[in-house]
Design a protein around this motif. Structure first.
Motif, PDB file in Angstrom:
ATOM      1  N   ALA A   1       0.830  -1.206   0.000  1.00 32.39           N
ATOM      2  CA  ALA A   1       0.000   0.000   0.000  1.00 32.39           C
ATOM      3  C   ALA A   1       0.864   1.255   0.000  1.00 32.39           C
ATOM      4  O   ALA A   1       0.543   2.245  -0.678  1.00 32.39           O
ATOM      5  CB  ALA A   1      -0.928  -0.008   1.218  1.00 32.39           C
ATOM      6  N   GLU A   2       1.958   1.213   0.743  1.00 35.25           N
ATOM      7  CA  GLU A   2       2.847   2.365   0.802  1.00 35.25           C
ATOM      8  C   GLU A   2       3.466   2.648  -0.560  1.00 35.25           C
ATOM      9  O   GLU A   2       3.560   3.813  -0.990  1.00 35.25           O
ATOM     10  CB  GLU A   2       3.943   2.108   1.835  1.00 35.25           C
ATOM     11  N   ILE A   3       3.876   1.589  -1.247  1.00 41.09           N
ATOM     12  CA  ILE A   3       4.446   1.776  -2.583  1.00 41.09           C
ATOM     13  C   ILE A   3       3.389   2.331  -3.529  1.00 41.09           C
ATOM     14  O   ILE A   3       3.649   3.253  -4.314  1.00 41.09           O
ATOM     15  CB  ILE A   3       4.988   0.436  -3.119  1.00 41.09           C
ATOM     16  N   THR A   4       2.185   1.782  -3.462  1.00 39.53           N
ATOM     17  CA  THR A   4       1.102   2.206  -4.344  1.00 39.53           C
ATOM     18  C   THR A   4       0.703   3.645  -4.076  1.00 39.53           C
ATOM     19  O   THR A   4       0.454   4.433  -5.010  1.00 39.53           O
ATOM     20  CB  THR A   4      -0.113   1.285  -4.169  1.00 39.53           C
ATOM     21  N   ASP A   5       0.647   4.021  -2.809  1.00 38.92           N
ATOM     22  CA  ASP A   5       0.267   5.390  -2.438  1.00 38.92           C
ATOM     23  C   ASP A   5       1.421   6.373  -2.596  1.00 38.92           C
ATOM     24  O   ASP A   5       1.219   7.591  -2.505  1.00 38.92           O
ATOM     25  CB  ASP A   5      -0.232   5.437  -0.992  1.00 38.92           C
ATOM     26  N   ASP A   6       2.639   5.851  -2.807  1.00 35.76           N
ATOM     27  CA  ASP A   6       3.826   6.654  -3.079  1.00 35.76           C
ATOM     28  C   ASP A   6       4.180   7.596  -1.925  1.00 35.76           C
ATOM     29  O   ASP A   6       4.374   8.794  -2.123  1.00 35.76           O
ATOM     30  CB  ASP A   6       3.666   7.445  -4.374  1.00 35.76           C
ATOM     31  N   VAL A   7       4.262   7.047  -0.736  1.00 31.03           N
ATOM     32  CA  VAL A   7       4.758   7.801   0.409  1.00 31.03           C
ATOM     33  C   VAL A   7       5.740   6.923   1.164  1.00 31.03           C
ATOM     34  O   VAL A   7       5.393   5.810   1.571  1.00 31.03           O
ATOM     35  CB  VAL A   7       3.625   8.245   1.356  1.00 31.03           C
ATOM     36  N   VAL A   8       6.963   7.397   1.341  1.00 34.28           N
ATOM     37  CA  VAL A   8       7.986   6.624   2.040  1.00 34.28           C
ATOM     38  C   VAL A   8       7.742   6.720   3.544  1.00 34.28           C
ATOM     39  O   VAL A   8       7.742   7.819   4.114  1.00 34.28           O
ATOM     40  CB  VAL A   8       9.399   7.154   1.719  1.00 34.28           C
TER      41      VAL A   8
END
Length: 409
Positions: free
Chosen positions: A69-76
């Motif tokens: 989900a973090e990769i998909t939402d693009d927030v580190v």
């Protein structure tokens, strides 16, 4: 290790007197770029593959869902609080300027390294539970090692057993270079016919003569080899090491591997053991090579080492002092593969004709790079070679169809 790395960075800049490096760092923010494809496509697919590779429990599945989900939402995001392992404080410092931002805005080298650290944390590799130390990429590594292609590559060694030393050395160097195309390298260099319809890939730079000059026969040298991939690439590396020892190009070889599973196929100590066993079990010259290497390890002529820096998101210019000292003691350090190359010259948008010697001047001692091209960074090409490559219209920088051998004294 964080303090040592930052100290090394400052000391190296002062020693070289170069000041800020002007070539921009490779990032993943350009649509259609190779780096963006890795983060946007390869990493999400890898999370799904790892999920299916083992019968992980609910905790691992939930952690993998969070990462996806973090990769998909693009927030580190930072390492989860429960992922309080040996390197948590290091990554907290290394990522403080990127946490909360876009994966695509972070340096590509940092983002790739951090992704694999997060992946290992998600499956409990560093934890205290039952999945501690279980390599999530082991199934694919072992499947490759037991495949039919390896059988053919090992049989091809028989054709080289009685070849003159120079011819054998050249064949084994190219086999180590091409990795998963080692069977072609063995056969072509041994004088046998190439497979029908197969065209030998192109070398964009070839400093193999310099490499051999740095390792004259009869030298009491220590050679460092920094491995890249396990399986079909590590076996040719081991066979080359056996040749260096057997023909007097080295008295001792130190083989460096990763301390943790990284970049899917990167070699660790367990992979060295698997490859040695595969060699020892094989008939003919491959089996004899395995036995010699097994004996050499017992005698100290071959030593396997690792270092936390190999899983840190920094170029070799910023290596800590203890690792720098080890490389300084080698007559030659051979760096294998694409990631080691990017770390050696710096993962920046250099010009392809920029000086390899100049960009590797920071490295403590003679160095050689054996690399098939699978990312954009490349330096040290002759202008005419570059012009021909650019006119070809091929994706020569990233397709793995081209390779290089570069060395400097």
């Amino acid at each position: 290790m964080t303090e040592k790395i930052h100290r090394a960075r400052g000391e190296e800049s002062a020693r070289r007197g170069t000041g800020p490096v002007r070539a921009p760092v490779v990032r993943s923010d350009e649509l259609g770029s190779f780096a963006r494809g890795v983060l946007a496509e390869r990493h999400p697919a890898l999370v799904r593959q790892v999920r299916d590779a083992f019968p992980y429990g609910r905790r691992q599945h939930e952690a993998l869902d969070v990462l996806l989900a973090e990769i998909t939402d693009d927030v580190v995001g930072p390492l989860p609080a429960e992922d309080d392992d040996h390197d948590h404080a290091h990554w907290a410092a290394w990522g403080q300027e990127y946490f909360g931002g876009s994966w695509y805005d972070a340096p590509f080298l940092w983002a790739e390294n951090y992704f694999y650290r997060r992946l290992l944390g998600a499956v409990g590799y560093f934890g205290t539970g039952p999945w501690r130390g279980v390599d999530p990429f082991a199934p694919s590594k072992r499947a490759e090692l037991r495949g039919e292609a390896v059988e053919g590559e090992l049989r091809a060694l028989d054709a080289l057993a009685d070849a003159p030393a120079g011819r054998r050395g050249a064949a084994l160097l190219h086999a180590s270079l091409w990795g998963n195309r080692a069977d072609l390298g063995f056969r072509i260099s041994a004088g046998g016919p190439a497979e029908s319809g197969v065209v030998a890939p192109a070398l964009v730079a070839d400093d193999s003569a310099t490499l051999w000059q740095l390792l004259p026969a009869g030298s009491p040298a220590t050679v460092a080899v920094v491995a890249d991939n396990a399986g079909r690439e590590l076996i040719p590396d081991l066979v080359l090491i056996d040749h260096l020892l057997g023909h007097g190009h080295a008295e001792r070889v130190v083989l460096y591997v990763k301390p943790s599973p990284y970049f899917v196929s990167d070699a660790m100590t367990a992979d060295v053991v698997d490859c040695l066993r595969r060699l020892v079990e094989a008939p003919g010259e491959a089996g004899r090579t395995g036995e010699r290497l097994w004996t050499a390890m017992a005698a100290g002529a071959v030593e396997v080492r690792t270092h936390p820096f190999f899983c840190a998101p920094f170029p070799y210019e910023e290596m800590p002092d203890d690792l720098r000292k080890e490389f300084r003691g080698a007559a030659l350090t051979i760096l294998k593969g694409d990631l080691n190359y990017r770390r050696l010259v710096g993962d920046r948008r250099w010009g392809a004709t920029d000086s390899f010697a100049g960009l590797t001047a920071h490295f403590p001692g003679a160095v050689a790079a054996l690399r098939t091209l699978k990312s954009d960074v490349v330096v040290g090409l002759e202008p005419g070679v570059l012009d021909n490559l650019e006119r070809s219209g091929a994706a020569w920088r990233t397709s793995g169809t081209h390779a290089l051998i570069q060395a400097r004294r």
